[in-house]
Design an enzyme around this catalytic site. Structure first.
Site, mmCIF file in Angstrom:
data_model
loop_
_atom_site.group_PDB
_atom_site.id
_atom_site.type_symbol
_atom_site.label_atom_id
_atom_site.label_comp_id
_atom_site.label_asym_id
_atom_site.label_seq_id
_atom_site.Cartn_x
_atom_site.Cartn_y
_atom_site.Cartn_z
ATOM 1 N N GLY A 87 0.753 -1.195 0.019
ATOM 2 C CA GLY A 87 -0.145 -0.050 0.083
ATOM 3 C C GLY A 87 0.900 1.052 0.084
ATOM 4 O O GLY A 87 0.305 2.332 -0.315
ATOM 5 N N ASP A 120 -1.968 6.926 2.625
ATOM 6 C CA ASP A 120 -1.629 7.793 1.883
ATOM 7 C C ASP A 120 -0.628 7.402 1.047
ATOM 8 O O ASP A 120 0.091 8.283 0.194
ATOM 9 C CB ASP A 120 -1.063 9.159 2.637
ATOM 10 C CG ASP A 120 -0.009 8.894 3.712
ATOM 11 O OD1 ASP A 120 0.337 7.672 3.794
ATOM 12 O OD2 ASP A 120 0.343 9.761 4.426
ATOM 13 N N ARG A 178 5.855 -13.103 1.012
ATOM 14 C CA ARG A 178 5.758 -13.498 2.481
ATOM 15 C C ARG A 178 4.500 -14.562 2.454
ATOM 16 O O ARG A 178 3.929 -15.151 1.515
ATOM 17 C CB ARG A 178 4.879 -12.116 3.045
ATOM 18 C CG ARG A 178 5.549 -10.788 2.667
ATOM 19 C CD ARG A 178 4.465 -10.020 2.382
ATOM 20 N NE ARG A 178 5.157 -8.656 1.589
ATOM 21 C CZ ARG A 178 5.439 -7.762 2.486
ATOM 22 N NH1 ARG A 178 5.285 -7.757 3.902
ATOM 23 N NH2 ARG A 178 6.290 -6.584 1.957
ATOM 24 N N ASP A 247 1.651 -11.597 6.986
ATOM 25 C CA ASP A 247 2.149 -10.743 5.792
ATOM 26 C C ASP A 247 3.712 -10.077 6.264
ATOM 27 O O ASP A 247 4.320 -9.406 5.435
ATOM 28 C CB ASP A 247 1.146 -9.800 5.430
ATOM 29 C CG ASP A 247 1.027 -8.648 6.732
ATOM 30 O OD1 ASP A 247 0.549 -9.108 7.693
ATOM 31 O OD2 ASP A 247 1.154 -7.360 6.515
ATOM 32 N N ASN A 248 4.000 -10.349 7.291
ATOM 33 C CA ASN A 248 5.419 -9.791 7.845
ATOM 34 C C ASN A 248 6.323 -10.968 8.127
ATOM 35 O O ASN A 248 7.445 -10.931 8.885
ATOM 36 C CB ASN A 248 5.279 -8.868 9.198
ATOM 37 C CG ASN A 248 4.527 -7.551 8.758
ATOM 38 O OD1 ASN A 248 4.198 -7.090 7.818
ATOM 39 N ND2 ASN A 248 3.777 -6.953 9.898
HETATM 40 P P1 AMP Z 1 2.495 -3.257 7.977
HETATM 41 O O1 AMP Z 1 1.890 -2.761 9.165
HETATM 42 O O2 AMP Z 1 3.862 -2.249 7.274
HETATM 43 O O3 AMP Z 1 2.602 -4.404 7.783
HETATM 44 O O4 AMP Z 1 1.388 -2.798 6.757
HETATM 45 C C1 AMP Z 1 0.239 -3.443 6.782
HETATM 46 C C2 AMP Z 1 -0.746 -3.138 5.428
HETATM 47 O O5 AMP Z 1 -1.049 -1.670 5.625
HETATM 48 C C3 AMP Z 1 0.106 -3.215 4.244
HETATM 49 O O6 AMP Z 1 -0.883 -3.588 3.362
HETATM 50 C C4 AMP Z 1 0.454 -1.806 3.842
HETATM 51 O O7 AMP Z 1 1.012 -1.707 2.716
HETATM 52 C C5 AMP Z 1 -0.647 -1.071 4.374
HETATM 53 N N1 AMP Z 1 -0.094 0.420 5.120
HETATM 54 C C6 AMP Z 1 0.558 0.741 6.003
HETATM 55 N N2 AMP Z 1 0.910 1.972 6.027
HETATM 56 C C7 AMP Z 1 0.355 2.737 4.753
HETATM 57 C C8 AMP Z 1 0.299 3.915 4.266
HETATM 58 N N3 AMP Z 1 0.863 4.808 4.915
HETATM 59 N N4 AMP Z 1 -0.632 4.087 3.014
HETATM 60 C C9 AMP Z 1 -1.102 2.980 2.552
HETATM 61 N N5 AMP Z 1 -1.071 1.816 2.998
HETATM 62 C C10 AMP Z 1 -0.193 1.571 4.154
HETATM 63 MG MG MG Z 2 4.130 -5.570 6.530
#
Ligand code: AMP
Ligand code: MG
Length: 486
Positions: A87, A120, A178, A247-248
């Site tokens: 994202g 964003d 992942r 996903d991590n």
């Molecule tokens: P994460 O917490 O980094 O593992 O992200 C979990 C999900 O939220 C993933 O699909 C990311 O791409 C999305 N995501 C996290 N932060 C943002 C952001 N600022 N804008 C868009 N998508 C985000």
């Molecule tokens: Mg992630």
């Protein structure tokens, strides 16, 4: 600049979305990892800093890049989300490094993608520098982890709990596949997609399995093994990932996503730092159990490939899952035997290690410092070690038991001390030092960030100029909570 060869972008369209980075207002290079660039065969032209920053921020897409956002799903804190995806990250492409290993070059914070949902697509300076610090520290400690190629300020603001400076993080990974990537296809009943992905990761990460009778069972086994080993090593350095969602968790076995991660100060097996982990699901001690749970989710995705007969497929998957605990135990005891300087294996070793950990918990002993000071005890200087505990008497008893056990080993005293110093780091990215570096960076001073990176480059050396980085936090410096900050 990059010699791209983009294998993931050659997979069918439903694996990703093609999307260009959204240019930023004022890209400014904050940090570039020249050693890593060299390893990758990446040629950075420092004579044109504006162009270099523009490339690394996503303003200029370099020749050969094929920018995509990868599709994935995932269990977040146990709840399944059928569509997550990149994202706010865009995979520029892949390069083959000097060792012949294919590596992803990804821009994190490069703008919105079809997977952004309400986000964003941007990243804030603090989390970007945090990932830079911790991923490079993990690498210096010898743990598999994604790497940091660069951090670039965007000259834009991002709106989080408060207004922050924007930044782009240039991440390098063995791949970004992942467990959640498999879940994306499995959740859609897309067995062809699961198979294509499995064949892709076998080719890329586990080519030795191609010849196996059932490569997919072997794949599950191999991923389980790498994750069990990795988590044992996390525990060995007091690392709490903080957000072990499916996903991590990578298929390659690299540590990924350093959002709310933290390192233990005093030893507490139930320690949690992340503000969003209210149930302690991802507490220090829970990590191996969660690792196994995540591998079970991967197994579910692979079932159709394991056997035509569903019962047989389930049996095969269960047989692998059962081995996770044993594999982790073996890895864990290997890590901790080394941490207390044992070269051979004896029956009571697990108890000896647990006894020390128990005393450390009771005596609020700093995890990193206590193991480091064991090398002084090996040199006959017990006080430094004993001083780590609120009750040195019990720790002294433990030292006698330890010496009795060591009597069965052949290493000289010097070799033992040197061996202990080679596995127990003096410097880790202590939470308060990380916070200090990020706070200063938010005010435009990157000096603390630079100095911390330098301290972390040689974690097993005690260099006097970095003495402050070896000390536990003073009460007023303690960090009790970390935030995702996405
Ligand atoms: P994460 O917490 O980094 O593992 O992200 C979990 C999900 O939220 C993933 O699909 C990311 O791409 C999305 N995501 C996290 N932060 C943002 C952001 N600022 N804008 C868009 N998508 C985000
Ligand atoms: Mg992630």
């Amino acid at each position: 600049m990059f010699q791209f060869d983009n294998s993931y972008a050659r997979l069918p369209d439903r694996f990703f979305a093609s999307v260009y980075p959204e240019p930023v207002e004022g890209p400014k290079l904050l940090k570039f990892n020249e050693a890593l660039a060299d390893e990758l065969g990446v040629e950075a032209d420092f004579s044109d800093p504006a162009r270099l920053a523009a490339i690394l921020a996503g303003n200029v897409v370099p020749p050969g890049a094929m920018p995509i956002a990868m599709a994935y799903a995932g269990h977040q804190f146990g709840n399944f989300v059928p569509q997550l995806g990149d994202g706010r990250a865009i995979l520029l492409g892949e390069v083959v490094d000097r060792n012949g290993i294919r590596r992803d070059i990804q821009l994190k914070g490069a703008g919105p993608t079809p997977f952004s949902r309400r986000g964003d697509g941007r990243a804030a300076l603090g989390p970007v520098l945090r990932e830079y610090i911790v991923s490079e520290a993990m690498n210096a400690l010898g743990l598999p982890a994604t790497r940091a190629l660069a951090a670039v300020a965007t000259g834009e603001r991002v709106f989080r709990e408060r207004i922050e400076q924007g930044a782009v993080f240039v991440r390098v990974a063995a791949s970004h596949v992942r467990i959640g990537t498999f879940q994306f296809f499995a959740a859609r009943g897309d067995n062809d997609g699961v198979k294509l992905l499995a064949d892709y990761v076998i080719e890329r990460h586990y080519p030795e399995l191609k010849a196996a009778e059932n490569p997919y069972i072997e794949l599950l086994q191999a991923v389980a093994g790498r994750q069990a080993d990795l988590i044992a090593r996390w525990l060995g350095v007091g690392f709490i990932h903080g957000v072990m969602n499916t996903d991590n968790m990578t298929i390659s076995g690299e540590t990924i996503d350093f959002g709310p991660c933290a390192f233990l100060d005093e030893y507490d097996p139930m320690k949690v730092f992340s503000s969003i982990d209210q149930m302690g699901r991802y507490a220090y001690r829970n990590q191996p159990g969660i690792g196994q749970w995540n591998i079970a989710r991967l197994a579910e995705c692979l079932l159709p490939l394991l056997d035509e007969n569903e019962d047989k497929a389930v049996d095969a998957a269960n047989a692998v899952l059962k081995t996770f605990g044993e594999r982790f135990q073996m890895a864990w005891i290997g890590v901790f035997r080394a941490k207390i300087g044992l070269e051979t294996e004896a029956d009571g070793d697990g108890d000896l290690i647990q006894a020390l950990l128990g005393l450390m918990h009771e005596g609020q002993a700093d995890f990193t410092l206590t193991f480091r000071r064991l090398s002084d005890a090996a040199d006959g200087r017990d006080e430094a070690f004993l001083g780590c505990f609120t009750d040195p008497g019990k720790a002294a008893e433990w030292l006698s038991a330890w010496r009795q056990r060591l009597a069965g080993e052949t290493r000289s005293q010097e070799d033992l001390a040197a061996g202990l110093r080679a596995v127990n780091p003096a410097v880790i990215p202590r939470n308060h030092k990380v916070e200090e570096a990020l706070a200063a960076a938010n005010y435009g001073d990157l000096g603390f960030f630079e100095k911390l990176l330098e301290a972390l480059e040689s974690p097993f050396e005690e260099r006097p100029e970095f003495a402050a980085y070896m000390q536990p936090p003073k009460p007023e410096e303690r960090v009790t909570q970390t935030f995702c900050g996405t």
